[in-house]
Design a protein around this motif. Structure first.
Motif, short mmCIF file in Angstrom:
data_model
loop_
_atom_site.label_atom_id
_atom_site.label_comp_id
_atom_site.label_asym_id
_atom_site.label_seq_id
_atom_site.Cartn_x
_atom_site.Cartn_y
_atom_site.Cartn_z
N ASP A 2 0.81 -1.22 0.00
CA ASP A 2 0.00 0.00 0.00
C ASP A 2 0.84 1.27 0.00
OD1 ASP A 2 0.97 -0.07 2.58
OD2 ASP A 2 -0.97 0.14 3.55
N LYS A 9 -2.57 2.37 -4.76
CA LYS A 9 -3.48 1.32 -4.32
C LYS A 9 -4.71 1.25 -5.22
CE LYS A 9 -6.11 -0.06 -0.20
NZ LYS A 9 -6.44 0.32 1.19
N GLU A 10 -5.18 2.42 -5.66
CA GLU A 10 -6.39 2.45 -6.49
C GLU A 10 -6.17 1.75 -7.84
OE1 GLU A 10 -6.44 5.34 -3.39
OE2 GLU A 10 -4.97 5.04 -5.03
N GLU A 13 -6.57 -1.96 -7.19
CA GLU A 13 -7.97 -2.28 -6.95
C GLU A 13 -8.78 -2.27 -8.25
OE1 GLU A 13 -8.32 -0.62 -2.36
OE2 GLU A 13 -8.86 0.69 -4.03
N ARG A 17 -10.65 -5.48 -10.17
CA ARG A 17 -12.06 -5.48 -10.54
C ARG A 17 -12.26 -5.87 -12.01
NH1 ARG A 17 -12.34 -0.88 -7.07
NH2 ARG A 17 -11.94 0.52 -8.84
N LEU A 24 -6.93 -10.13 -4.93
CA LEU A 24 -5.99 -9.05 -4.60
C LEU A 24 -5.54 -9.20 -3.16
CD1 LEU A 24 -4.58 -6.34 -5.22
CD2 LEU A 24 -6.68 -5.20 -4.43
#
Length: 222
Positions: A2, A9-10, A13, A17, A24
């Motif tokens: 992180d 981090k985004e 993520e 998705r 993850l």
């Protein structure tokens, strides 16, 4: 991790998705290389592979093999400097000159919270490993005035650096020792390919620069 400075981090993520059947795992408090060296990383990868290969909801975890056992790494460099121990110690404790000691690969030392010869002082620094910029932090963990400074560092894994200053003849014996732990077979590979060589080169460069800079400031006795 992180704290990855290359991929926020985004991004991870969003990637998770968009990928079908993706898992993850985010490791807290580590960056790009630190995640690869984390002892959980190879186990998580193997668990993911076993789960999809066998169709098991929760695959059994096999006991660690001999190659998974933690291993300590130690790197030592030293040099004799034709300058008094007081001068050499003072040079090391001058944080404004650390960039000169470290060289281009180490980048900048910033956010120094206090004197280097004071336990508890913290700082931030950057370095380049395999062409990538890595950010880390350090803390002065132990000080013996004119004798020793111990630094606890966190960046691509946790490391301890010990710098010793010993009067020897008309000058000073300056030594630098680095210790860190390798926690998995994968991190051993990373260490062999990248990390060990980087730390060894950085320490050889630093000891050479300490000698050059200290002797330029205080000429050798005749």
């Amino acid at each position: 991790g992180d704290e990855d400075v290359y991929f926020p981090k985004e991004v991870y993520e969003e990637t998770a998705r968009l990928l079908p059947d993706c898992t993850l795992r985010m490791y807290e408090g580590v960056g790009h290389l630190g995640a690869v060296m984390d002892k959980r990383f190879p186990r998580d990868v193997l668990d993911f592979v076993r789960h999809h290969a066998r169709g098991q909801a929760e695959p059994d975890v096999e006991p660690p093999t001999a190659t998974d056992q933690p291993a300590r790494r130690h790197i030592h460099q030293d040099t004799w400097i034709a300058a008094a121990v007081e001068e050499v110690f003072a040079l090391y404790c001058d944080a404004t000159r650390w960039h000169e000691l470290a060289g281009a690969d180490m980048g900048e030392i910033t956010s120094v919270s206090g004197p280097i010869d004071q336990v508890g002082t913290t700082f931030e620094g950057t370095m380049r490993i395999a062409g990538r910029k890595i950010t880390g932090t350090g803390r002065i963990a132990e000080v013996e005035p004119l004798r020793l400074v111990r630094v606890q560092a966190a960046g691509p894994g946790a490391m301890t650096f010990v710098y010793r200053f010993e009067p020897e003849g008309t000058g000073t014996r300056f030594s630098a020792d680095a210790e860190y732990e390798i926690t998995s077979a994968l991190s051993k590979l990373v260490d062999k390919v990248v990390l060990h060589g980087y730390v060894d080169r950085a320490m050889r460069h630093m000891t050479a620069r300490m000698k050059e800079m200290a002797e330029a400031k205080v000429p050798a006795a005749t």
